[in-house]
Design an enzyme around this catalytic site. Sequence first.
Site, PDB file in Angstrom:
ATOM      1  N   CYS A  92       0.741  -1.114   0.052  1.00 32.27           N
ATOM      2  CA  CYS A  92       0.173  -0.024  -0.032  1.00 32.27           C
ATOM      3  C   CYS A  92       0.873   1.304   0.065  1.00 32.27           C
ATOM      4  CB  CYS A  92      -0.946  -0.172   1.435  1.00 32.27           C
ATOM      5  SG  CYS A  92      -2.109   1.346   1.379  1.00 32.27           S
ATOM      6  N   CYS A  93       1.780   1.310   0.843  1.00 32.11           N
ATOM      7  CA  CYS A  93       2.830   2.528   0.726  1.00 32.11           C
ATOM      8  C   CYS A  93       3.693   2.625  -0.453  1.00 32.11           C
ATOM      9  CB  CYS A  93       3.701   2.381   1.846  1.00 32.11           C
ATOM     10  SG  CYS A  93       3.287   2.962   3.656  1.00 32.11           S
ATOM     11  N   CYS A 174      -1.330   8.202   7.645  1.00 37.31           N
ATOM     12  CA  CYS A 174      -2.769   7.755   7.184  1.00 37.31           C
ATOM     13  C   CYS A 174      -3.342   7.416   8.385  1.00 37.31           C
ATOM     14  CB  CYS A 174      -2.396   6.904   6.210  1.00 37.31           C
ATOM     15  SG  CYS A 174      -1.466   7.399   4.562  1.00 37.31           S
ATOM     16  N   CYS A 177      -3.287   3.806   9.841  1.00 34.04           N
ATOM     17  CA  CYS A 177      -2.089   3.282  10.312  1.00 34.04           C
ATOM     18  C   CYS A 177      -1.501   4.288  11.170  1.00 34.04           C
ATOM     19  CB  CYS A 177      -0.852   3.140   9.151  1.00 34.04           C
ATOM     20  SG  CYS A 177      -1.527   2.146   7.970  1.00 34.04           S
ATOM     21  N   CYS A 200       7.758   4.172   5.877  1.00 34.49           N
ATOM     22  CA  CYS A 200       6.853   3.738   4.638  1.00 34.49           C
ATOM     23  C   CYS A 200       7.832   3.143   3.450  1.00 34.49           C
ATOM     24  CB  CYS A 200       6.380   5.248   3.982  1.00 34.49           C
ATOM     25  SG  CYS A 200       7.768   6.382   3.571  1.00 34.49           S
TER      26      CYS A 200
END
Length: 209
Positions: A92-93, A174, A177, A200
């Site tokens: 995702c990162c 985010c 997280c 990240c």
Amino acid sequence: MLVIRWALENYPDLLMPSGFNLNGVVLIDLAAKAGYMGEVVFVDTGYHFPQTLQTRDRLKERYPQLRFVTLSAGLEEEPWGEERYRSDPDGCCAVRKVAPLRDYLALKRPSALLNARSRDQASTRAFLGFLEEGERLRINPLAYWTREQLEAYAREHDLPVNPLYASGFLSIGCWPCTRAVRPGEDARAGRWEGKGKTECGLWMGEKAL
Ligand code: SF4
């Protein structure tokens, strides 16, 4: 301030990535006062707290001499059919955060980056120095600032700190997280809790000079 002035003299094309945490807000103010008139680059992952976007907008108003650039991966939907931050936070990162900035830096090709990290944010940053080499030089003027010094500077200069900071969100990424930290924890202890991850991925594999 000396480090920033040195950076501006020697790397006039430098860029400043920022997530608008306390460190970032202090660095923006110091850099603006030192004469920086370049870009402040923010990656909008699509998962930021509204307070973070509001902080960016307040900074934009306060420092009209800076160019605030917002990048986005442009992912309207999760092509993986689920919320990827749950099952694959690294992936995702990689697509939402790392790729947009890497692509932008490949396009702009700055010789150096002005970075807001400091040693006392986390044990993983305990050996951070003023300079780091990697794909391009990273200059960390706040490396030796403590959180108390940063807070005092922000208060003294009435800086627009993200309002979540006062609620214990000492490092804000985010919303899926990030949690508020507990007393005695590192500033970054609330990032990616339980996900086996502390960064990240943007600044991995680079070394201090
Ligand atoms: S911090 Fe979380 S939500 Fe944001 S890009 Fe990384 S995994 Fe995704």
